[in-house]
Structures are given as C-alpha cells and as structure tokens.
Design a protein around this motif. Sequence first.
Motif, PDB file in Angstrom:
ATOM      1  N   MET A   1      23.770  12.298  37.697  1.00  0.00           N
ATOM      2  CA  MET A   1      24.302  10.932  37.594  1.00  0.00           C
ATOM      3  C   MET A   1      23.536  10.193  36.507  1.00  0.00           C
ATOM      4  SD  MET A   1      24.884   8.094  40.574  1.00  0.00           S
ATOM      5  CE  MET A   1      23.489   8.623  41.543  1.00  0.00           C
ATOM      6  N   PRO A   2      24.230   9.792  35.442  1.00  0.00           N
ATOM      7  CA  PRO A   2      23.511   9.087  34.374  1.00  0.00           C
ATOM      8  C   PRO A   2      23.041   7.699  34.827  1.00  0.00           C
ATOM      9  CG  PRO A   2      25.865   9.144  33.906  1.00  0.00           C
ATOM     10  CD  PRO A   2      25.649   9.950  35.153  1.00  0.00           C
ATOM     11  N   TRP A   3      21.879   7.317  34.326  1.00  0.00           N
ATOM     12  CA  TRP A   3      21.288   6.029  34.675  1.00  0.00           C
ATOM     13  C   TRP A   3      21.404   5.076  33.494  1.00  0.00           C
ATOM     14  CZ3 TRP A   3      18.730   3.512  38.661  1.00  0.00           C
ATOM     15  CH2 TRP A   3      17.983   2.389  38.302  1.00  0.00           C
ATOM     16  N   TYR A   4      21.898   3.877  33.744  1.00  0.00           N
ATOM     17  CA  TYR A   4      21.994   2.869  32.696  1.00  0.00           C
ATOM     18  C   TYR A   4      21.269   1.604  33.144  1.00  0.00           C
ATOM     19  CZ  TYR A   4      25.591   5.899  30.788  1.00  0.00           C
ATOM     20  OH  TYR A   4      26.264   6.976  30.282  1.00  0.00           O
ATOM     21  N   THR A   5      20.543   1.005  32.203  1.00  0.00           N
ATOM     22  CA  THR A   5      19.839  -0.235  32.494  1.00  0.00           C
ATOM     23  C   THR A   5      20.752  -1.419  32.228  1.00  0.00           C
ATOM     24  OG1 THR A   5      17.753   0.810  31.924  1.00  0.00           O
ATOM     25  CG2 THR A   5      17.780  -1.586  31.946  1.00  0.00           C
ATOM     26  N   ILE A   6      20.839  -2.305  33.207  1.00  0.00           N
ATOM     27  CA  ILE A   6      21.639  -3.522  33.081  1.00  0.00           C
ATOM     28  C   ILE A   6      20.874  -4.495  32.173  1.00  0.00           C
ATOM     29  CG2 ILE A   6      22.588  -5.500  34.344  1.00  0.00           C
ATOM     30  CD1 ILE A   6      22.659  -3.538  36.847  1.00  0.00           C
ATOM     31  N   THR A   7      21.542  -5.074  31.185  1.00  0.00           N
ATOM     32  CA  THR A   7      20.857  -5.977  30.248  1.00  0.00           C
ATOM     33  C   THR A   7      21.368  -7.413  30.351  1.00  0.00           C
ATOM     34  OG1 THR A   7      22.449  -5.642  28.464  1.00  0.00           O
ATOM     35  CG2 THR A   7      20.613  -4.072  28.591  1.00  0.00           C
ATOM     36  N   ASP A   8      22.422  -7.625  31.148  1.00  0.00           N
ATOM     37  CA  ASP A   8      23.029  -8.961  31.169  1.00  0.00           C
ATOM     38  C   ASP A   8      23.387  -9.371  32.605  1.00  0.00           C
ATOM     39  OD1 ASP A   8      25.182  -7.247  31.565  1.00  0.00           O
ATOM     40  OD2 ASP A   8      25.707  -7.259  29.442  1.00  0.00           O
ATOM     41  N   SER A   9      24.463 -10.113  32.765  1.00  0.00           N
ATOM     42  CA  SER A   9      24.821 -10.633  34.092  1.00  0.00           C
ATOM     43  C   SER A   9      25.704  -9.676  34.887  1.00  0.00           C
ATOM     44  CB  SER A   9      25.531 -11.982  33.930  1.00  0.00           C
ATOM     45  OG  SER A   9      26.725 -11.800  33.185  1.00  0.00           O
TER      46      SER A   9
ATOM     47  N   GLY B  70      21.182   3.066  27.731  1.00  0.00           N
ATOM     48  CA  GLY B  70      21.253   4.420  28.292  1.00  0.00           C
ATOM     49  C   GLY B  70      20.284   5.343  27.602  1.00  0.00           C
ATOM     50  N   PRO B  71      20.317   6.610  27.956  1.00  0.00           N
ATOM     51  CA  PRO B  71      19.405   7.584  27.339  1.00  0.00           C
ATOM     52  C   PRO B  71      19.553   7.636  25.819  1.00  0.00           C
ATOM     53  CG  PRO B  71      20.622   8.555  29.167  1.00  0.00           C
ATOM     54  CD  PRO B  71      21.221   7.219  28.937  1.00  0.00           C
ATOM     55  N   LEU B  78      32.572   0.236  28.441  1.00  0.00           N
ATOM     56  CA  LEU B  78      33.590   1.234  28.065  1.00  0.00           C
ATOM     57  C   LEU B  78      32.972   2.624  27.887  1.00  0.00           C
ATOM     58  CD1 LEU B  78      35.942  -0.507  25.462  1.00  0.00           C
ATOM     59  CD2 LEU B  78      36.655   0.614  27.577  1.00  0.00           C
ATOM     60  N   ASP B  79      31.772   2.653  27.295  1.00  0.00           N
ATOM     61  CA  ASP B  79      31.093   3.940  27.071  1.00  0.00           C
ATOM     62  C   ASP B  79      30.762   4.643  28.387  1.00  0.00           C
ATOM     63  OD1 ASP B  79      31.041   3.751  24.252  1.00  0.00           O
ATOM     64  OD2 ASP B  79      29.312   2.414  24.358  1.00  0.00           O
ATOM     65  N   LEU B  80      30.493   3.843  29.422  1.00  0.00           N
ATOM     66  CA  LEU B  80      30.126   4.421  30.722  1.00  0.00           C
ATOM     67  C   LEU B  80      31.262   5.258  31.318  1.00  0.00           C
ATOM     68  CD1 LEU B  80      27.666   2.561  30.468  1.00  0.00           C
ATOM     69  CD2 LEU B  80      28.003   1.890  32.836  1.00  0.00           C
ATOM     70  N   ALA B 131      24.918   5.275  37.588  1.00  0.00           N
ATOM     71  CA  ALA B 131      24.025   4.395  38.333  1.00  0.00           C
ATOM     72  C   ALA B 131      23.519   3.325  37.371  1.00  0.00           C
ATOM     73  CB  ALA B 131      22.859   5.175  38.900  1.00  0.00           C
ATOM     74  N   GLY B 132      23.450   2.105  37.846  1.00  0.00           N
ATOM     75  CA  GLY B 132      22.954   1.012  37.019  1.00  0.00           C
ATOM     76  C   GLY B 132      21.846   0.286  37.744  1.00  0.00           C
ATOM     77  N   GLY B 133      20.812  -0.105  36.990  1.00  0.00           N
ATOM     78  CA  GLY B 133      19.720  -0.847  37.594  1.00  0.00           C
ATOM     79  C   GLY B 133      19.063  -1.723  36.572  1.00  0.00           C
TER      80      GLY B 133
END
Lengths: 118, 161
Positions: A1-9, B70-71, B78-80, B131-133
Amino acid sequence: MPWYTITDSFDKDFGVDEWHGHNVFFRDGERVFRTYFINNRGDEAMGTTWSYLDITPLGRQENWEDSPEGYPQTPPYKWWNWHDNYDSEPTPHPKWVDIITDPAGAAIRRREEEAKAS
Amino acid sequence: MATSKGRDKEHTKGHIAMKTPPIVSKEEWEAARQRLLVKEKALTRSRDALAAERRRMPWMALEKKYEFEGPKGKVSLLDLFEGCRQLIVYRAFFEPGVFGWPEHACRGCSLGADQVSHLAQLNARDTTLAAGGHRATEGKDGLGDALVHHHRQLRQGLRRR
C-alpha cells in the motif's frame, strides 16, 4: 500500500483530521468525485478485496449484483486470477473458464486429454 | 510471545469462569447450525442490498486540487489513482503525538495494514488503495528514515498473507 503525505486540507475536508477513515473517490478523466466515506467500527471490516470493492461505486463488477444500468459487470470466478498473473495473462485462461462454466464437462475433457497423452 | 505453560494457565483460568454452551450430539449440532444459517443468509442478502444502495449514493465533485508527497515527490490526487477509475484513501496515523512514534505507526493503523489484501486483485477491478497521513519530517533528524521504515512495515503487512 503506497503511503502519501497530506500537505493541505485533505484530511479536514474529508473527515479524517482526527481519526482514521476510508474515503472513496471516482475519476472520470480529470474530474474527481467523492462517492463514499466510512470510519469508526466500519473501518475494521476493511481489508479484503471484497470489503474494498463493496464500498466502491462500481462494486465487485460481477453480473449477479444489482447495479445501475451500464455498469461494468462480468461473471464471478472467471476474472479471478493469481495476483502475479494479471499482467502476463490479462484475459481469463480458457481452461479456467471451462472449469467454472461446466465443471462436470471440464473434468471429462481433462480425463480424455490425459488418456490421449498417456 | 506467551509460553505454552502460560497459555495453559490462562486457559484453565478462563475455563472455570466461562459459562459455556451445552454439549450436544452431531444431529443437534447440525440443527443448531442450520437455524443460525437462516439468519446468516439473511444478513448476507441484506449486506448485498445495502451495497447496491451504496452504489446509488450521489457523487460530490471535488473543486480543490489536492497535493501529496509520495516516494517520487509531489503528486496530485489524480496521481493516486495510478490510472484506475476508483481510489480508496485510508487515513493512517504515523506522526508526532501518536503512540509509538517515531519507530511505529499507530497500533490500530498498523493492525489494519496487516490485513490488507493484495492490491493486484483490486487493480484488476480498476481500483486502487493508498494510505495518507501527515508530514513525518518537519525538519527533525531521522524522521525521514522512520517514514521509510513505515513504508516497509506497510509492505511487510501486505506480504504476510
């Protein structure tokens, strides 16, 4: 599962700034729609392929489902594949389809093939 | 990990206190299973009907352009999607103030990551999961490594099936 950091709202806008939750989005070209949200106890049921597909707007995309007209649907079992085999064999294997469609017939045909080979 | 001796002790302790159901014959057991199965089938059909209703939920158009890191650097929502039509975003907690930081993500989120099925199966239905954090770095040393470690944990969670 790729992880993405939230940067906004993003987290505040979709109800996940203080607690976990699943948001579902649908993309039509460049346009994105929020279609569903689940959190709290609803989250614990998530994890299986079916639990995820059931919260998507298109569902499992199988022909037994009650879905709006025109939604993509194919028979169950037939599209199922090994997780590392979808790229090399995108269309269902004819033998697998045969087994699913006509199990008794497929067994007879397999025995005939085996008899021929021996 | 608990020792077998420890488990036996726990088991005995539980056995005394537990008010367990009656012990019955094969026939009685099968009859009880059939009675419960009627209710379970009703639940399955009801869940299917609810999913059908869910598929008819109205859609809300997104006006904002959301950005993530992302990495491979900055990406848009959209990229997600990774080319799929459907995207599920799970909000996980791996940030300062969460128990276990910075070595681990939230225990609940990590448990959740451990039970995620193989994404190839979702991808086969034009769907993907991300997953987003929150930002795990904020200029502190070593926290970038912690994020990489977290990536590994998530991936290991996916592999342990």
